[in-house]
Motif scaffolding. Structure first.
Motif, PDB file in Angstrom:
ATOM      1  N   ILE A   5       9.958   1.257 -14.427  1.00 30.06           N
ATOM      2  CA  ILE A   5      10.771   1.157 -15.640  1.00 30.06           C
ATOM      3  C   ILE A   5      11.985   2.074 -15.562  1.00 30.06           C
ATOM      4  CG2 ILE A   5      10.797   1.588 -18.128  1.00 30.06           C
ATOM      5  CD1 ILE A   5       7.810   0.781 -18.134  1.00 30.06           C
ATOM      6  N   PHE A   6      11.780   3.310 -15.196  1.00 22.20           N
ATOM      7  CA  PHE A   6      12.864   4.290 -15.216  1.00 22.20           C
ATOM      8  C   PHE A   6      13.911   4.021 -14.139  1.00 22.20           C
ATOM      9  CE2 PHE A   6      10.317   6.314 -18.209  1.00 22.20           C
ATOM     10  CZ  PHE A   6      10.918   7.466 -18.703  1.00 22.20           C
ATOM     11  N   ASP A   7      13.502   3.444 -13.036  1.00 22.67           N
ATOM     12  CA  ASP A   7      14.442   3.193 -11.933  1.00 22.67           C
ATOM     13  C   ASP A   7      15.258   1.921 -12.124  1.00 22.67           C
ATOM     14  OD1 ASP A   7      13.477   5.465 -10.767  1.00 22.67           O
ATOM     15  OD2 ASP A   7      12.177   4.440  -9.322  1.00 22.67           O
ATOM     16  N   ASN A   8      14.858   1.088 -13.055  1.00 23.09           N
ATOM     17  CA  ASN A   8      15.521  -0.214 -13.166  1.00 23.09           C
ATOM     18  C   ASN A   8      16.073  -0.516 -14.557  1.00 23.09           C
ATOM     19  OD1 ASN A   8      14.899  -1.617 -10.425  1.00 23.09           O
ATOM     20  ND2 ASN A   8      12.933  -0.735 -11.062  1.00 23.09           N
ATOM     21  N   ILE A   9      15.974   0.451 -15.453  1.00 17.81           N
ATOM     22  CA  ILE A   9      16.497   0.267 -16.795  1.00 17.81           C
ATOM     23  C   ILE A   9      17.370   1.471 -17.144  1.00 17.81           C
ATOM     24  CG2 ILE A   9      15.927  -0.078 -19.235  1.00 17.81           C
ATOM     25  CD1 ILE A   9      13.209  -1.116 -18.388  1.00 17.81           C
ATOM     26  N   GLU A  10      18.543   1.218 -17.693  1.00 11.99           N
ATOM     27  CA  GLU A  10      19.425   2.297 -18.139  1.00 11.99           C
ATOM     28  C   GLU A  10      18.921   2.785 -19.498  1.00 11.99           C
ATOM     29  OE1 GLU A  10      21.868   3.686 -16.485  1.00 11.99           O
ATOM     30  OE2 GLU A  10      21.613   2.351 -14.760  1.00 11.99           O
ATOM     31  N   ILE A  11      18.170   3.854 -19.481  1.00 11.40           N
ATOM     32  CA  ILE A  11      17.529   4.322 -20.710  1.00 11.40           C
ATOM     33  C   ILE A  11      18.091   5.658 -21.155  1.00 11.40           C
ATOM     34  CG2 ILE A  11      15.388   3.079 -20.260  1.00 11.40           C
ATOM     35  CD1 ILE A  11      14.186   5.665 -19.240  1.00 11.40           C
TER      36      ILE A  11
ATOM     37  N   TYR B 152       0.835  -1.196   0.000  1.00 12.09           N
ATOM     38  CA  TYR B 152       0.000   0.000   0.000  1.00 12.09           C
ATOM     39  C   TYR B 152       0.875   1.253   0.000  1.00 12.09           C
ATOM     40  CZ  TYR B 152      -3.363  -3.538   1.363  1.00 12.09           C
ATOM     41  OH  TYR B 152      -4.131  -4.672   1.400  1.00 12.09           O
ATOM     42  N   TYR B 153       0.433   2.233  -0.725  1.00 12.98           N
ATOM     43  CA  TYR B 153       1.170   3.492  -0.776  1.00 12.98           C
ATOM     44  C   TYR B 153       0.171   4.650  -0.768  1.00 12.98           C
ATOM     45  CZ  TYR B 153      -0.019   3.338  -5.795  1.00 12.98           C
ATOM     46  OH  TYR B 153      -0.686   3.271  -6.996  1.00 12.98           O
ATOM     47  N   TYR B 154       0.672   5.798  -0.418  1.00 10.57           N
ATOM     48  CA  TYR B 154      -0.180   6.991  -0.370  1.00 10.57           C
ATOM     49  C   TYR B 154      -0.440   7.463  -1.792  1.00 10.57           C
ATOM     50  CZ  TYR B 154      -1.890  11.649   0.673  1.00 10.57           C
ATOM     51  OH  TYR B 154      -2.653  12.788   0.724  1.00 10.57           O
ATOM     52  N   TYR B 155      -1.692   7.376  -2.196  1.00 12.05           N
ATOM     53  CA  TYR B 155      -2.063   7.706  -3.569  1.00 12.05           C
ATOM     54  C   TYR B 155      -2.034   9.209  -3.800  1.00 12.05           C
ATOM     55  CZ  TYR B 155      -4.956   8.146  -7.780  1.00 12.05           C
ATOM     56  OH  TYR B 155      -5.427   8.455  -9.027  1.00 12.05           O
ATOM     57  N   ASP B 156      -1.448   9.588  -4.917  1.00 10.61           N
ATOM     58  CA  ASP B 156      -1.463  10.978  -5.348  1.00 10.61           C
ATOM     59  C   ASP B 156      -1.851  10.990  -6.818  1.00 10.61           C
ATOM     60  OD1 ASP B 156      -0.151  13.467  -6.646  1.00 10.61           O
ATOM     61  OD2 ASP B 156      -0.096  13.925  -4.516  1.00 10.61           O
TER      62      ASP B 156
ATOM     63  N   CYS C  65      -1.417   4.721 -10.469  1.00 10.18           N
ATOM     64  CA  CYS C  65      -1.073   3.406 -11.022  1.00 10.18           C
ATOM     65  C   CYS C  65      -0.151   3.526 -12.238  1.00 10.18           C
ATOM     66  CB  CYS C  65      -2.336   2.625 -11.369  1.00 10.18           C
ATOM     67  SG  CYS C  65      -3.498   3.522 -12.417  1.00 10.18           S
ATOM     68  N   THR C  66      -0.313   4.586 -13.028  1.00 11.36           N
ATOM     69  CA  THR C  66       0.525   4.767 -14.214  1.00 11.36           C
ATOM     70  C   THR C  66       1.915   5.272 -13.845  1.00 11.36           C
ATOM     71  OG1 THR C  66      -1.449   5.282 -15.518  1.00 11.36           O
ATOM     72  CG2 THR C  66       0.668   5.871 -16.468  1.00 11.36           C
ATOM     73  N   SER C  67       1.989   6.221 -12.935  1.00 15.06           N
ATOM     74  CA  SER C  67       3.302   6.738 -12.532  1.00 15.06           C
ATOM     75  C   SER C  67       4.123   5.672 -11.803  1.00 15.06           C
ATOM     76  CB  SER C  67       3.144   7.977 -11.643  1.00 15.06           C
ATOM     77  OG  SER C  67       2.531   7.650 -10.413  1.00 15.06           O
ATOM     78  N   GLU C  68       3.450   4.740 -11.111  1.00 18.06           N
ATOM     79  CA  GLU C  68       4.163   3.642 -10.463  1.00 18.06           C
ATOM     80  C   GLU C  68       4.837   2.749 -11.506  1.00 18.06           C
ATOM     81  OE1 GLU C  68       4.241   2.539  -6.690  1.00 18.06           O
ATOM     82  OE2 GLU C  68       4.507   4.659  -7.209  1.00 18.06           O
ATOM     83  N   LEU C  69       4.146   2.505 -12.603  1.00 20.27           N
ATOM     84  CA  LEU C  69       4.729   1.715 -13.687  1.00 20.27           C
ATOM     85  C   LEU C  69       5.877   2.474 -14.347  1.00 20.27           C
ATOM     86  CD1 LEU C  69       4.659  -0.800 -15.465  1.00 20.27           C
ATOM     87  CD2 LEU C  69       2.877   0.302 -16.842  1.00 20.27           C
TER      88      LEU C  69
END
Length: 277
Positions: free
Chosen positions: A56-62, A38-42, A48-52
């Protein structure tokens, strides 16, 4: 739900390295733990989209060039409300100044369509991140227009013309009551919630709970005090217009006939107060 609402589902297949896959799987396993589910929704920064996006951005060297897009949160949201005018009216009424800040590509990805578009543009080691996509359902192009007779701007404009023609407190009282009660709702969303997008809302200057006090003063025949209150309320409306002009907070076209409506009644009350002195 998606089919009945004519909402499309698109799967994007990503070209991930083994290392990136492991990072994403580890992160998902961490988030799946009961203490992390559970997380504090903003609405703007943590949905849900920003979490996805963050996954991606935190775990892939893009290779991602983040730039300003000359749009605000409000503009992006309004793009989806062109045929939902009453909903657009309500949303723009309760949103404050935070949604009027210009944002960048990264922040625009709080919306699924913008995440989809940005992922298609992203490269990893000179290769496209998205290697294929699949559409699970087809949607039609919605060419329908909003029924003219249900358009809130038209309805409030007709009401304004009626008020200009008919001088009756029977119309004034429900208008003040609805405005005051709506103002209380706007104020409560500012004070009682932690959602930042609902704070710093200058719409309270015109959609003001003090119109409820004006009703009470009218019933008690406190004409002088009601006159002073109307002077204050009209001054606040002028302040709101200045805020719109200076673009501190954006306006919605449906606001104008309502503001003019309240202005007509404030001026009438002020004139009545002066005439009884």
């Amino acid at each position: 739900g998606y089919i009945s609402e004519d909402r499309q589902i698109i799967e994007q297949k990503l070209d991930l390295s083994d290392e990136s896959e492991i990072k994403i799987i580890n992160r998902l396993e961490y988030l799946y733990k009961p203490e992390n589910r559970y997380y504090y929704y903003d609405f703007l920064d943590k949905n849900c989209t920003s979490e996805l996006r963050d996954l991606i951005f935190d775990n892939i060297e893009i290779d991602f060039q983040n730039q300003r897009i000359s749009k605000t949160y409000r503009i992006l949201i309004n793009e989806y409300l062109t045929n939902r005018l009453w909903l657009k009216f309500g949303i723009n009424l309760i949103f404050g100044t935070i949604v009027d800040r210009e944002i960048d590509n990264y922040k625009s990805m709080f919306l699924p369509d913008y995440l989809y578009k940005e992922l298609n543009n992203i490269k990893v080691n000179d290769r496209k991140l998205v290697i294929s996509e699949s559409k699970f359902n087809e949607i039609g192009i919605n060419k329908s227009t909003y029924p003219l007779l249900l358009n809130p701007t038209l309805l409030f404009s007709i009401l304004l013309l009626l008020v200009l023609i008919v001088k009756s407190s029977k119309i004034q009282l429900p208008i003040f009551l609805i405005t005051g009660m709506t103002g209380l709702l706007v104020l409560s969303t500012w004070i009682l919630t932690e959602h930042q997008e609902l704070k710093s809302n200058f719409n309270l200057l015109w959609c003001n709970p003090l119109y409820l006090l004006s009703i009470i003063l009218q019933f008690k025949e406190k004409i002088k005090f009601q006159m002073y209150l109307s002077i204050i309320l009209q001054t606040l409306i002028i302040g709101m217009i200045i805020i719109w002009i200076t673009q501190i907070q954006s306006w919605e076209i449906v606001f104008f006939p309502i503001v003019l409506l309240l202005t007509v009644y404030n001026i009438r009350i002020i004139k009545t107060g002066y005439n009884t002195q």
